[in-house]
Design a protein around this motif. Structure first.
Motif, PDB file in Angstrom:
ATOM      1  N   THR A 147       0.830  -1.273   0.028  1.00 17.30           N
ATOM      2  CA  THR A 147       0.093   0.095   0.108  1.00 17.30           C
ATOM      3  C   THR A 147       0.845   1.192   0.147  1.00 17.30           C
ATOM      4  OG1 THR A 147      -0.392  -0.062   2.325  1.00 17.30           O
ATOM      5  CG2 THR A 147      -2.011  -0.805   1.159  1.00 17.30           C
ATOM      6  N   SER A 148       2.106   1.177   0.496  1.00 17.35           N
ATOM      7  CA  SER A 148       2.813   2.238   0.515  1.00 17.35           C
ATOM      8  C   SER A 148       3.414   2.627  -1.067  1.00 17.35           C
ATOM      9  CB  SER A 148       4.237   1.925   1.395  1.00 17.35           C
ATOM     10  OG  SER A 148       5.250   1.068   0.732  1.00 17.35           O
ATOM     11  N   LEU A 149       3.447   1.655  -1.875  1.00 18.28           N
ATOM     12  CA  LEU A 149       3.708   1.833  -3.168  1.00 18.28           C
ATOM     13  C   LEU A 149       2.380   2.482  -4.095  1.00 18.28           C
ATOM     14  CD1 LEU A 149       5.750  -1.598  -3.994  1.00 18.28           C
ATOM     15  CD2 LEU A 149       6.652   0.793  -3.468  1.00 18.28           C
ATOM     16  N   LEU A 150       1.242   2.303  -3.553  1.00 18.76           N
ATOM     17  CA  LEU A 150       0.048   2.772  -4.270  1.00 18.76           C
ATOM     18  C   LEU A 150       0.179   4.259  -4.336  1.00 18.76           C
ATOM     19  CD1 LEU A 150      -2.998   0.817  -2.675  1.00 18.76           C
ATOM     20  CD2 LEU A 150      -2.004   0.721  -5.105  1.00 18.76           C
ATOM     21  N   GLU A 151       0.775   4.919  -3.471  1.00 25.21           N
ATOM     22  CA  GLU A 151       0.602   6.546  -3.362  1.00 25.21           C
ATOM     23  C   GLU A 151       1.542   7.049  -4.656  1.00 25.21           C
ATOM     24  OE1 GLU A 151      -1.485   7.220  -1.539  1.00 25.21           O
ATOM     25  OE2 GLU A 151      -1.225   5.341  -0.132  1.00 25.21           O
ATOM     26  N   TYR A 152       2.655   6.439  -5.014  1.00 25.10           N
ATOM     27  CA  TYR A 152       3.471   7.156  -5.962  1.00 25.10           C
ATOM     28  C   TYR A 152       2.944   7.259  -7.262  1.00 25.10           C
ATOM     29  CZ  TYR A 152       7.191   6.272  -2.504  1.00 25.10           C
ATOM     30  OH  TYR A 152       7.966   6.215  -1.474  1.00 25.10           O
TER      31      TYR A 152
END
Length: 288
Positions: A216-221
């Protein structure tokens, strides 16, 4: 039972507690960026500084063994960076941030150092940092990691996702289609938000807290890199169809199919982004 030291805590006017005056067992806690739908606050973050500070103040609470003031400052600055609140190359000065958030410069300095380590900022002389430029290698790394993580999450989600979960995702995909068909001026904002929820559902059902937090941290990029604002209407339709393929695979409880569908979907998104970076950027013509 209330600890005897609680009375010595001093709250500033915007809700922060000066760490120097707070007993070691008390800290500020803020919802973690990786586990909340921060995209729903995107317009508020972009519209002005005070709103985001007020949201942070409202979420902050004193608890034993919680996060420090530096953690809260880090979370808020990271949120703004991901949301595009700052432009690449812009300098962030400790004193300005400290004054705005009503904290000392010490937690700000620590937060900036963490963001430098994470690659979102670069060190600058005289106690500050500069917003990082994104290189092609940075973007490729993010997409490759996301393809691996979300493909695995989709495969595992076939074991855990309920029929009701899949039905909700189908409704999300229909919401995206309706937003595009509506011709509203802000339809890309709606698509961006609902698409985020769609992909979050995959991680929520993967059954692994470690994979969920990482993925989910990668979803923001993608938001930082343009998201659906670089898509043509036809490309959004392609994305909707790819969502349908993912949903069919989830309904079939087929791990390989689910993983392959997500891999294809994200690979196509990566290709669109690479094409957009090779040509001059033209803002999409507003509908309606």
């Amino acid at each position: 039972m209330k600890p005897s030291c609680a009375g010595s805590c001093r709250r500033t006017r915007r809700g922060f507690i000066d760490r120097a005056t707070v007993p070691a067992t008390f800290h500020l806690v803020c919802d973690d960026l990786y586990t909340i739908g921060w995209h729903s606050n995107l317009s508020g973050i972009r519209s002005g500084r005070i709103g985001s500070v007020e949201r942070l103040r409202q979420r902050a609470v004193r608890v034993e063994g919680g996060m420090s003031v530096s953690d809260d400052v880090h979370t808020e600055l990271r949120r703004r960076l991901i949301a595009g609140h700052f432009t690449p190359g812009e300098k962030l000065r400790e004193e300005h941030i400290a004054a705005e958030l009503d904290v000392s410069r010490t937690p700000v300095r620590a937060a900036l150092q963490r963001l430098i380590t994470e690659g979102l900022l670069e060190a600058a002389p005289k106690r500050g940092a500069v917003v990082s430029q994104w290189t092609d290698n940075d973007i490729e790394e993010i997409f490759e990691l996301r393809i691996l993580a979300e493909g695995l999450a989709a495969a595992w989600a076939t074991r855990n996702m309920s029929d009701a979960d899949i039905t909700r995702m189908e409704e999300m995909n229909r919401d995206i289609a309706r937003a595009v068909a509506s011709g509203a001026r802000n339809f890309r904002d709606i698509v961006q938000s609902v698409n985020h929820e769609f992909h979050m559902q995959i991680y929520q059902a993967c059954g692994s807290a470690r994979l969920r937090n990482f993925g989910t941290s990668l979803l923001e990029y993608p938001k930082l890199l343009g998201g659906f604002y670089i898509y043509s209407d036809n490309e959004i339709q392609e994305s909707i169809q790819q969502h349908e393929d993912i949903l069919h695979a989830l309904r079939a409880r087929n791990e390989r199919w689910a993983r392959s569908s997500v891999t294809s979907h994200l690979s196509a998104a990566f290709e669109r982004l690479k094409r957009s970076r090779r040509k001059p950027q033209v803002s999409p013509t507003p509908k309606g």
